[in-house]
Motif scaffolding. Structure first.
Motif, PDB file in Angstrom:
ATOM      1  N   ALA A 190       0.811  -1.213   0.000  1.00 27.08           N
ATOM      2  CA  ALA A 190       0.000   0.000   0.000  1.00 27.08           C
ATOM      3  C   ALA A 190       0.843   1.262   0.000  1.00 27.08           C
ATOM      4  O   ALA A 190       0.445   2.279  -0.542  1.00 27.08           O
ATOM      5  CB  ALA A 190      -0.924   0.007   1.218  1.00 27.08           C
TER       6      ALA A 190
ATOM      7  N   GLY B 213      -2.209  -1.900  -3.635  1.00 27.37           N
ATOM      8  CA  GLY B 213      -2.978  -2.784  -2.767  1.00 27.37           C
ATOM      9  C   GLY B 213      -2.155  -3.659  -1.852  1.00 27.37           C
ATOM     10  O   GLY B 213      -0.926  -3.629  -1.860  1.00 27.37           O
TER      11      GLY B 213
ATOM     12  N   GLU C 287     -15.803  -0.876  -0.051  1.00 27.67           N
ATOM     13  CA  GLU C 287     -14.642  -0.075   0.330  1.00 27.67           C
ATOM     14  C   GLU C 287     -13.414  -0.358  -0.524  1.00 27.67           C
ATOM     15  O   GLU C 287     -12.465   0.426  -0.503  1.00 27.67           O
ATOM     16  CB  GLU C 287     -14.300  -0.332   1.802  1.00 27.67           C
ATOM     17  N   ASN C 288     -13.409  -1.474  -1.273  1.00 32.92           N
ATOM     18  CA  ASN C 288     -12.210  -1.897  -1.994  1.00 32.92           C
ATOM     19  C   ASN C 288     -12.520  -2.326  -3.417  1.00 32.92           C
ATOM     20  O   ASN C 288     -13.656  -2.693  -3.742  1.00 32.92           O
ATOM     21  CB  ASN C 288     -11.552  -3.093  -1.271  1.00 32.92           C
TER      22      ASN C 288
ATOM     23  N   TYR D  27     -10.783  -5.347  -6.000  1.00 30.41           N
ATOM     24  CA  TYR D  27     -10.051  -6.589  -5.781  1.00 30.41           C
ATOM     25  C   TYR D  27      -9.479  -7.081  -7.106  1.00 30.41           C
ATOM     26  O   TYR D  27     -10.148  -7.012  -8.140  1.00 30.41           O
ATOM     27  CB  TYR D  27     -10.975  -7.660  -5.201  1.00 30.41           C
TER      28      TYR D  27
ATOM     29  N   ARG E  52      -6.157  -6.471  -2.541  1.00 31.43           N
ATOM     30  CA  ARG E  52      -7.252  -5.622  -2.090  1.00 31.43           C
ATOM     31  C   ARG E  52      -6.772  -4.171  -2.104  1.00 31.43           C
ATOM     32  O   ARG E  52      -5.774  -3.830  -1.469  1.00 31.43           O
ATOM     33  CB  ARG E  52      -7.670  -6.038  -0.685  1.00 31.43           C
TER      34      ARG E  52
ATOM     35  N   LYS F 297      -7.869  -0.098  -1.628  1.00 26.56           N
ATOM     36  CA  LYS F 297      -8.854   0.837  -1.098  1.00 26.56           C
ATOM     37  C   LYS F 297      -9.377   1.761  -2.207  1.00 26.56           C
ATOM     38  O   LYS F 297      -8.599   2.385  -2.928  1.00 26.56           O
ATOM     39  CB  LYS F 297      -8.238   1.684   0.012  1.00 26.56           C
ATOM     40  N   ARG F 298     -10.682   1.857  -2.314  1.00 27.48           N
ATOM     41  CA  ARG F 298     -11.259   2.757  -3.315  1.00 27.48           C
ATOM     42  C   ARG F 298     -10.889   4.205  -3.028  1.00 27.48           C
ATOM     43  O   ARG F 298     -10.676   4.994  -3.956  1.00 27.48           O
ATOM     44  CB  ARG F 298     -12.783   2.616  -3.333  1.00 27.48           C
ATOM     45  N   SER F 299     -10.821   4.568  -1.745  1.00 26.82           N
ATOM     46  CA  SER F 299     -10.491   5.951  -1.398  1.00 26.82           C
ATOM     47  C   SER F 299      -9.098   6.323  -1.898  1.00 26.82           C
ATOM     48  O   SER F 299      -8.867   7.447  -2.368  1.00 26.82           O
ATOM     49  CB  SER F 299     -10.574   6.152   0.115  1.00 26.82           C
TER      50      SER F 299
END
Length: 251
Positions: free
Chosen positions: A25, A54, A73-74, A76, A128, A130-132
């Protein structure tokens, strides 16, 4: 022979030299250049561009990755294994919207909650993201924005193809289309007797994906074997012996 998607996954994660040992990340400062999208200058695929942001998670067979109506929230990305995106209808029937294989991205939502569930068909490794993080960085990262657009367009194309299968094709045509698609996506190579594909999903999964009963799927596979279009060494292994016949059914 490994599939192109599997090769991408190996390339991306086998030697993560520019990242810390805890996760993917947070890239180190020296590995965080400002990106401009130029097809000539950068050869990374859209999947690779997104996956760099991710963390990797493992899921056991049949484990739920996310459930219907849970917060979205994610995003993938499948590294290994297979995932089914599905919905359980009010009368107990199940519809599988798609199968995700290595290199595929899932979890797209226009709202803040998932409309479908995602389950591991087999043991999986999944990135995974994070969309943010994606949305905040895409606003000033042209390469990332282009990657998200390309992956979204690919997902839309798969959904349109599946709509055509469900709306206009016979049971035999649906099964033939499914087998050809799985062979192409898995990067299955030509063997002495044809193209061999190992299906990670059960026949019930295939039936719920194609809008058929399990009996119809089994009967259709048996018919394709009888006309020598395929061979069935086992319930999960299929050899595509007569590609011309299958493609004619798929046309």
């Amino acid at each position: 022979m490994p599939s192109p998607a599997a090769a991408i996954a190996h390339k991306t994660y086998a030697q993560p030299r520019a990242y810390n040992s805890k996760s993917y990340a947070e890239p180190m400062a020296s590995a965080r250049p400002a990106h401009r999208w130029t097809e000539e200058a950068d050869t990374r695929t859209p999947t690779e561009v997104v996956a760099r942001l991710g963390v990797v998670a493992s899921y056991a067979r049949n484990a739920e990755i996310f459930g219907e109506d849970q917060p979205a929230e994610n995003l993938y990305i499948v590294l290994s294994g297979a995932v089914r995106i599905c919905k359980l209808l009010g009368d107990g029937r199940r519809q599988i919207e798609t199968f995700c294989l290595p290199g595929d991205v899932f979890g797209w939502e226009m709202t803040g909650r998932h409309r479908f569930s995602a389950e591991a068909v087999s043991e999986c490794k999944i990135v995974r993201v994070k969309r943010s993080i994606l949305f905040s960085r895409a606003s000033d990262d042209a390469e990332l924005a282009h990657a998200l657009w390309a992956l979204t367009a690919a997902e839309l194309g798969r959904a349109q193809d599946h709509l055509l299968v469900l709306g206009r094709k016979t049971a035999q045509e649906r099964v033939a289309t499914f087998l050809l698609d799985m062979a192409e996506r898995a990067g299955a190579g030509q063997g002495p007797n044809g193209v061999e594909v190992t299906l990670p999903m059960s026949r019930q999964d295939i039936a719920d994906f194609l809008g058929l009963t399990i009996e119809t799927v089994s009967r259709t596979l048996t018919h394709l074997e009888e006309i020598s279009a395929i061979a069935l060494p086992s319930s999960r292994r299929v050899v595509l012996r007569d590609g011309a016949t299958l493609k004619r059914l798929n046309s």
